[in-house]
Scaffold this active site. Sequence first.
Site, PDB file in Angstrom:
ATOM      1  N   ASP A 113       0.868  -1.276   0.044  1.00  0.00           N
ATOM      2  CA  ASP A 113       0.060  -0.075   0.106  1.00  0.00           C
ATOM      3  C   ASP A 113       0.829   1.203  -0.276  1.00  0.00           C
ATOM      4  O   ASP A 113       1.886   1.475   0.955  1.00  0.00           O
ATOM      5  CB  ASP A 113      -0.977  -0.192   1.192  1.00  0.00           C
ATOM      6  N   HIS A 120      -3.703  14.202   0.330  1.00  0.00           N
ATOM      7  CA  HIS A 120      -4.056  13.376   1.676  1.00  0.00           C
ATOM      8  C   HIS A 120      -2.607  13.427   2.344  1.00  0.00           C
ATOM      9  O   HIS A 120      -2.988  13.535   3.699  1.00  0.00           O
ATOM     10  CB  HIS A 120      -4.142  11.826   1.141  1.00  0.00           C
ATOM     11  N   GLU A 186     -10.493   4.112   3.656  1.00  0.00           N
ATOM     12  CA  GLU A 186      -9.474   4.976   2.913  1.00  0.00           C
ATOM     13  C   GLU A 186     -10.039   4.409   1.319  1.00  0.00           C
ATOM     14  O   GLU A 186      -9.558   3.318   1.017  1.00  0.00           O
ATOM     15  CB  GLU A 186      -8.022   4.313   3.164  1.00  0.00           C
ATOM     16  N   GLU A 188      -9.229   4.131  -2.154  1.00  0.00           N
ATOM     17  CA  GLU A 188      -8.034   3.792  -3.035  1.00  0.00           C
ATOM     18  C   GLU A 188      -8.107   3.032  -4.364  1.00  0.00           C
ATOM     19  O   GLU A 188      -9.348   2.412  -4.615  1.00  0.00           O
ATOM     20  CB  GLU A 188      -6.841   2.953  -2.374  1.00  0.00           C
ATOM     21  N   ASP A 220      -9.042   0.164   1.958  1.00  0.00           N
ATOM     22  CA  ASP A 220      -8.045  -0.030   2.934  1.00  0.00           C
ATOM     23  C   ASP A 220      -8.468   0.459   4.508  1.00  0.00           C
ATOM     24  O   ASP A 220      -8.196   1.583   4.829  1.00  0.00           O
ATOM     25  CB  ASP A 220      -6.673   0.821   2.634  1.00  0.00           C
ATOM     26  N   ARG A 224      -7.762   4.070  13.460  1.00  0.00           N
ATOM     27  CA  ARG A 224      -7.135   5.057  13.514  1.00  0.00           C
ATOM     28  C   ARG A 224      -6.403   5.208  14.908  1.00  0.00           C
ATOM     29  O   ARG A 224      -5.395   5.574  14.906  1.00  0.00           O
ATOM     30  CB  ARG A 224      -7.612   6.418  13.262  1.00  0.00           C
ATOM     31  N   GLN A 227      -3.645   2.523  14.955  1.00  0.00           N
ATOM     32  CA  GLN A 227      -2.541   2.838  14.148  1.00  0.00           C
ATOM     33  C   GLN A 227      -1.800   3.997  14.970  1.00  0.00           C
ATOM     34  O   GLN A 227      -0.450   3.801  14.860  1.00  0.00           O
ATOM     35  CB  GLN A 227      -3.016   3.574  12.885  1.00  0.00           C
ATOM     36  N   TYR A 231       2.210   3.035  15.377  1.00  0.00           N
ATOM     37  CA  TYR A 231       2.880   3.145  14.025  1.00  0.00           C
ATOM     38  C   TYR A 231       4.370   3.747  14.151  1.00  0.00           C
ATOM     39  O   TYR A 231       5.265   3.850  13.334  1.00  0.00           O
ATOM     40  CB  TYR A 231       2.245   3.842  13.172  1.00  0.00           C
ATOM     41  N   LYS A 240      -4.097  -1.732  10.219  1.00  0.00           N
ATOM     42  CA  LYS A 240      -4.492  -1.968   8.753  1.00  0.00           C
ATOM     43  C   LYS A 240      -4.582  -3.323   8.492  1.00  0.00           C
ATOM     44  O   LYS A 240      -5.516  -3.566   7.651  1.00  0.00           O
ATOM     45  CB  LYS A 240      -3.316  -1.216   8.068  1.00  0.00           C
ATOM     46  N   THR A 244      -8.691  -5.589   4.077  1.00  0.00           N
ATOM     47  CA  THR A 244      -8.627  -4.599   3.038  1.00  0.00           C
ATOM     48  C   THR A 244      -9.687  -5.263   1.913  1.00  0.00           C
ATOM     49  O   THR A 244      -9.458  -6.588   1.401  1.00  0.00           O
ATOM     50  CB  THR A 244      -7.243  -4.692   2.467  1.00  0.00           C
ATOM     51  N   GLU A 347      -9.578  12.875   7.445  1.00  0.00           N
ATOM     52  CA  GLU A 347      -9.605  14.033   6.584  1.00  0.00           C
ATOM     53  C   GLU A 347     -10.611  14.931   6.801  1.00  0.00           C
ATOM     54  O   GLU A 347     -10.921  15.975   6.872  1.00  0.00           O
ATOM     55  CB  GLU A 347      -9.088  13.987   5.139  1.00  0.00           C
TER      56      GLU A 347
END
Length: 396
Positions: A113, A120, A186, A188, A220, A224, A227, A231, A240, A244, A347
């Site tokens: 990914d 973004h 997400e 994508e 995806d 949050r 993550q 991360y 993640k 997916t 976002e």
Amino acid sequence: MPQHSPRELPEGDPFGAHTLPYGVFTTPDAPDRPRIGVRYGAHVLDAAAAAEAHGSAHAPLLAQPTLNPLMAAGREVWQAVRAEIRGWLDGPHFHPLAEVNLHLPFEVADYVDFYASEHHATNVGRIFRPDGEPLTPNWKHLPIGYHGRSGTVVVSGTDVVRPQGQRKAPADPTPSFGPSLRLDIEAEVGFVVGTPAPVNTPVALADFREHVFGVCLVNDWSARDLQAWEYVPLGPFLGKSFATSVSAWITPLDAFDEARTAPPARTFPLLPYLDDAHAEPGGIDLRIEVTVNGETISRPPFSAMYWTAAQQLAHMTVNGASLRTGDLFASGTVSGPEPDQLGCLLELTQGKGPYLADGDEVTLTAWAPGPDGARIGLGEVTGRIVPARTAPAPGA
């Protein structure tokens, strides 16, 4: 029971003769016999049956339960099969789309990914680093990416179980464990590798078409809160890897010839292996729509992506990493410059939420301009959030 061809499609149908995406389906009378189908309007052509009836030399490839053998056969075969299929659209061997079951169309080898949208990456950087530079120093010099978990790539329509894990808000003294409270999407675009490349054989920009079989939509899913805690310093992991979602239909790369477009202007010189100044236009003019519970929340434009799929593939292999048939690499969240073009809830809500609730259903759809005013469709990606599953107590 197979039907005759739907000769006339509704005007503007994005799954006409210029699109012809591949999938894998079963029918109620043969639930244990998955085979390759080609979508044409609201019907599915049984490709193996049609190939056999026409004496096609490619019938054995189309009789397989996954797309992988066809994808591995290479671009010359892909083009020949696509030309043959166009000649079979007036015949029988069609099933109504509503009466078949769709399956994951290919066996996923590796999943990578990327993080290819400048809009973004800038928006997320401003949320997480309000007092610093939104983009990291390397962002405009290379396509940033990470290796995901291929075993949890699922086909559209599969429920998404709310993940559990560690989470820690900045004000919390210690982490806690439980279901994600900030479950996100997400939007994508994914690229599916057909022709492999052995180890230590980097794929040049000019060879992109020789290796990429087709294109699909990808969601995806992202936890949050998990993550954010995990991360640093290594990047996405459990936030993640739980799911997916990909489309049940893979639209051939050649279907997007009319939609190729130049990416945004580069603001830094690129190293030679990524420099596409004299290559064919690497962007694709895809118009994506994101809905939650039937309400449109965003229309991200894929044409705004800073890094192209060809650059991603070149970077992915430049260190000598191999390619395998069935490799899937995704663009990262697609976002544009406008408030209604943002590809994730992080976002759209400036990180404040609300995020996804149990029972929410998310759907991604997309199309691209084709020849003679036609639309080229991508199969939708839908997933519904279901509650976290509580682990059994020890000894239970």
